[in-house]
Write a protein that holds these residues in place. Structure first.
Motif, PDB file in Angstrom:
ATOM      1  N   LEU A   1     -24.527  44.733   5.959  1.00  0.00           N
ATOM      2  CA  LEU A   1     -23.510  44.523   6.990  1.00  0.00           C
ATOM      3  C   LEU A   1     -23.331  43.030   7.280  1.00  0.00           C
ATOM      4  CD1 LEU A   1     -21.700  46.348   8.684  1.00  0.00           C
ATOM      5  CD2 LEU A   1     -23.439  46.343  10.474  1.00  0.00           C
ATOM      6  N   THR A   2     -24.423  42.288   7.319  1.00  0.00           N
ATOM      7  CA  THR A   2     -24.340  40.843   7.544  1.00  0.00           C
ATOM      8  C   THR A   2     -23.545  40.166   6.436  1.00  0.00           C
ATOM      9  OG1 THR A   2     -26.475  40.893   8.687  1.00  0.00           O
ATOM     10  CG2 THR A   2     -25.690  38.751   7.931  1.00  0.00           C
ATOM     11  N   LEU A   3     -23.770  40.568   5.191  1.00  0.00           N
ATOM     12  CA  LEU A   3     -23.014  40.004   4.071  1.00  0.00           C
ATOM     13  C   LEU A   3     -21.536  40.342   4.185  1.00  0.00           C
ATOM     14  CD1 LEU A   3     -25.529  40.840   1.205  1.00  0.00           C
ATOM     15  CD2 LEU A   3     -25.092  38.591   2.197  1.00  0.00           C
ATOM     16  N   LEU A   4     -21.212  41.549   4.614  1.00  0.00           N
ATOM     17  CA  LEU A   4     -19.800  41.932   4.769  1.00  0.00           C
ATOM     18  C   LEU A   4     -19.116  41.104   5.853  1.00  0.00           C
ATOM     19  CD1 LEU A   4     -20.064  45.823   4.446  1.00  0.00           C
ATOM     20  CD2 LEU A   4     -19.203  44.210   2.750  1.00  0.00           C
ATOM     21  N   PHE A   5     -19.833  40.798   6.917  1.00  0.00           N
ATOM     22  CA  PHE A   5     -19.247  39.944   7.955  1.00  0.00           C
ATOM     23  C   PHE A   5     -18.942  38.553   7.409  1.00  0.00           C
ATOM     24  CE2 PHE A   5     -21.605  42.745  11.165  1.00  0.00           C
ATOM     25  CZ  PHE A   5     -20.483  43.506  11.414  1.00  0.00           C
ATOM     26  N   GLY A   6     -19.710  38.105   6.414  1.00  0.00           N
ATOM     27  CA  GLY A   6     -19.389  36.840   5.761  1.00  0.00           C
ATOM     28  C   GLY A   6     -18.019  36.867   5.123  1.00  0.00           C
ATOM     29  N   LEU A   7     -17.623  38.019   4.575  1.00  0.00           N
ATOM     30  CA  LEU A   7     -16.283  38.141   3.994  1.00  0.00           C
ATOM     31  C   LEU A   7     -15.207  38.060   5.080  1.00  0.00           C
ATOM     32  CD1 LEU A   7     -16.888  40.934   1.338  1.00  0.00           C
ATOM     33  CD2 LEU A   7     -16.999  38.448   1.073  1.00  0.00           C
TER      34      LEU A   7
ATOM     35  N   LEU B   1     -17.394  30.100   4.793  1.00  0.00           N
ATOM     36  CA  LEU B   1     -18.350  31.041   4.223  1.00  0.00           C
ATOM     37  C   LEU B   1     -19.681  30.353   3.914  1.00  0.00           C
ATOM     38  CD1 LEU B   1     -19.090  33.801   3.112  1.00  0.00           C
ATOM     39  CD2 LEU B   1     -17.984  33.175   0.960  1.00  0.00           C
ATOM     40  N   GLY B   2     -19.616  29.123   3.402  1.00  0.00           N
ATOM     41  CA  GLY B   2     -20.853  28.396   3.117  1.00  0.00           C
ATOM     42  C   GLY B   2     -21.670  28.148   4.374  1.00  0.00           C
ATOM     43  N   LEU B   3     -21.011  27.737   5.457  1.00  0.00           N
ATOM     44  CA  LEU B   3     -21.724  27.508   6.712  1.00  0.00           C
ATOM     45  C   LEU B   3     -22.331  28.801   7.245  1.00  0.00           C
ATOM     46  CD1 LEU B   3     -19.259  25.035   8.453  1.00  0.00           C
ATOM     47  CD2 LEU B   3     -21.417  24.494   7.328  1.00  0.00           C
ATOM     48  N   TYR B   4     -21.584  29.883   7.130  1.00  0.00           N
ATOM     49  CA  TYR B   4     -22.094  31.193   7.560  1.00  0.00           C
ATOM     50  C   TYR B   4     -23.314  31.580   6.732  1.00  0.00           C
ATOM     51  CZ  TYR B   4     -22.154  36.270   8.345  1.00  0.00           C
ATOM     52  OH  TYR B   4     -22.530  37.562   8.643  1.00  0.00           O
ATOM     53  N   ALA B   5     -23.192  31.452   5.406  1.00  0.00           N
ATOM     54  CA  ALA B   5     -24.246  31.925   4.509  1.00  0.00           C
ATOM     55  C   ALA B   5     -25.533  31.127   4.648  1.00  0.00           C
ATOM     56  CB  ALA B   5     -23.761  31.877   3.063  1.00  0.00           C
ATOM     57  N   PHE B   6     -25.438  29.851   5.069  1.00  0.00           N
ATOM     58  CA  PHE B   6     -26.627  29.022   5.204  1.00  0.00           C
ATOM     59  C   PHE B   6     -27.099  28.902   6.654  1.00  0.00           C
ATOM     60  CE2 PHE B   6     -25.297  27.474   1.002  1.00  0.00           C
ATOM     61  CZ  PHE B   6     -26.507  27.536   0.334  1.00  0.00           C
TER      62      PHE B   6
END
Length: 531
Positions: free
Chosen positions: A96-102, A121-126
């Protein structure tokens, strides 16, 4: 982000809140009843239940203890493997966290293009906070992600209200059915729904071609336009209410409600508001319990100061410590850009107002326990940060790229211990425990690492243990007595103390720590002293 979350989820022992949610999820699956943990609605725990169902643990349906014992009984006393069960419980939240990145990527891409979307997306993922809490079977990240999803869908509703208003309502309902703290966003998102309909072009009169939501009519009376805006907000509200009811009906179609814990009697304005909520009785009783928590004198810790009660500036200060410096800079610049750049200005209410209102509501709470209560901030900030590329400045792309790379490096350096992260201005994860406590640093996640460290370096030594968490030390092979139960002179050997307990140490524990020598740390969350 997936690699970081999965590899940390494999190594971390249960945090303080996780066993309650996992135990309640198992109860939902096997007993189909609403009894434990009413202070949080069912949806987030139903997501966790997907992983619990895949793990297929043995569940003791005769258990009658409270919710604190429920999860510990399932994990440690029912013949289950807690490592296996916790990993499977965390996996749905990781997905679910990965989907929110989208969603973050899509929101920023619509505002400033693909490159801006990738920066967001990069800021979210890191983001260390999102990695840390997204890898746990808890409710903070999903609740925040559903609010962000609703705001994005309402932004899209400016072009196609008929499609996106109902889906925005579903996302809002999902947030409300996950954590009650998201109720603060309801007036804002309903207002944004009305704004989207107000700004949308109404359908034209039928012509030879099929009319669309975006075809303009020649004119529309003000009264009719206002009615359409209010109707749009009503659609979002009805969809949200329906989702909350469905989440309870999925657990128990008969909506049997037998609270295991006392429900406080709430009077005054709060009591009236709770009584008027169009939600099941279990939801309203959960609200009463939450308000009861607000009346408790909790202890907080900020910048070395131990205090009782809450500080209104606690969350902004904690976010300043635990947000990467590059993200702070880009988020602030992005917020300015959203307001200053004309073509982005319509998006400002959708990005900045929900963030501000939710943060203001969280700042009034009585529990200064961590930035997880404001984990929506890095989500919305990531989208805003991508908007810096809309500024017509020659060096903007270079500056944005450099700061984004700085965030990535800072985050990777914290691996695999993301919960105690703090940025370079505050000396990094090694010194977070000097400024913050609880889920900012030490949430009980490193009991397994402690067991490994004691076997590797201190085999055979006498252990005195003060552990703050939901894990069971003996399961991991740690045999430690409580040093607070014997005279100080008898405590010799290794004194092992969770950093949250160090921060709040008084009396005998403070005397023990002051007269001991720190020799090691585990995961930046547990300190080992020698006496």
């Amino acid at each position: 982000m997936a690699v970081a979350m999965v590899t940390t989820a494999v190594r971390q022992t249960p945090t303080i809140d996780e066993p309650v949610y996992v135990g309640t999820a198992a109860e939902y699956l096997h007993e189909h009843r609403l009894r434990h943990n009413p202070e949080h609605p069912p949806l987030g725990k139903l997501v966790i239940a997907v992983g619990v169902a895949l793990a297929d643990p043995h569940v003791d349906e005769s258990f009658t203890g409270d919710q604190g014992r429920l999860g510990r009984h399932l994990l440690y006393e029912s013949g289950n493997d807690p490592w296996h069960l916790m990993l499977f419980s965390r996996l749905p939240m990781i997905v679910l966290t990965l989907l929110f990145g989208l969603i973050v990527f899509s929101f920023a891409r619509e505002l400033v293009g693909v490159v801006g979307g990738l920066i967001a997306l990069g800021l979210y993922a890191f983001s260390p906070d999102l990695i840390a809490h997204g890898a746990l079977a808890t409710l903070d990240v999903p609740a925040a992600g559903f609010v962000l999803t609703s705001a994005w869908l309402l932004w899209r509703a400016r072009r196609r209200p008929r499609l996106f208003l109902p889906t925005a309502g579903v996302a809002l309902g999902a947030a409300l059915a996950t954590k009650m703290s998201t109720l603060a966003a309801v007036p804002v998102l309903l207002g944004l729904a009305a704004l989207s309909v107000w700004c949308a072009r109404p359908a034209a009169e039928p012509t030879d071609s099929e009319p669309t939501d975006s075809e303009p009519a020649a004119s529309e009376p003000l009264r009719r336009k206002l009615a359409r805006a209010l109707a749009g907000a009503g659609v979002v509200a009805l969809a949200a209410i329906a989702v909350v009811w469905v989440s309870y009906l999925v657990v128990d179609p008969r909506l049997r409600w037998s609270p295991q814990q006392p429900v406080p009697d709430l009077r005054g304005l709060r009591g009236l508001v709770v009584e008027l909520l169009p939600f099941p009785e279990a939801y309203r009783d959960g609200m009463r319990i939450q308000f009861g928590f607000e009346n408790h004198p909790w202890e907080g810790f900020l910048f070395g100061r131990l205090y009782t009660g809450s500080l209104w500036y606690y969350l902004p200060a904690a976010l300043l410590v635990k947000t990467p410096l590059g993200m702070l800079a880009l988020g602030a610049a992005g917020a300015v850009a959203v307001v200053a750049v004309r073509r982005l200005r319509p998006a400002a209410p959708y990005l900045l107002v929900p963030t501000a209102v939710l943060l203001a509501a969280a700042m009034t709470g009585s529990r200064d326990f961590g930035t997880r209560y404001a984990v929506f901030v890095p989500m919305f900030l990531a989208v805003a940060a991508g908007c810096v590329l809309a500024v017509r400045w020659r060096w903007a792309p270079v500056a944005v790229g450099s700061l984004a790379l700085f965030v990535a490096v800072s985050s990777v350096r914290a691996y695999p211990c993301y919960l105690p992260y703090s940025n370079e201005a505050f000396s990094g994860p090694e010194e977070t425990h000097l400024r913050l406590h609880d889920s900012n640093v030490d949430w009980g996640q490193d009991l397994g690492r402690l067991a490994d460290r004691l076997r590797e370096r201190y085999r055979g030594e006498r252990i005195w243990l003060v552990y703050k968490g939901s894990g069971v030390p003996s399961f991991y092979g740690i045999r430690g007595a409580d040093p607070r139960e014997v005279p100080v002179r008898e405590v010799r050997g290794l004194l092992v103390v969770s950093d949250s307990s160090v921060a709040k140490a008084t009396g005998r524990l403070a005397e023990l720590i002051d007269s001991s020598r720190p020799i090691d740390t585990v995961g930046h969350s547990i300190t080992i002293y020698r006496r």
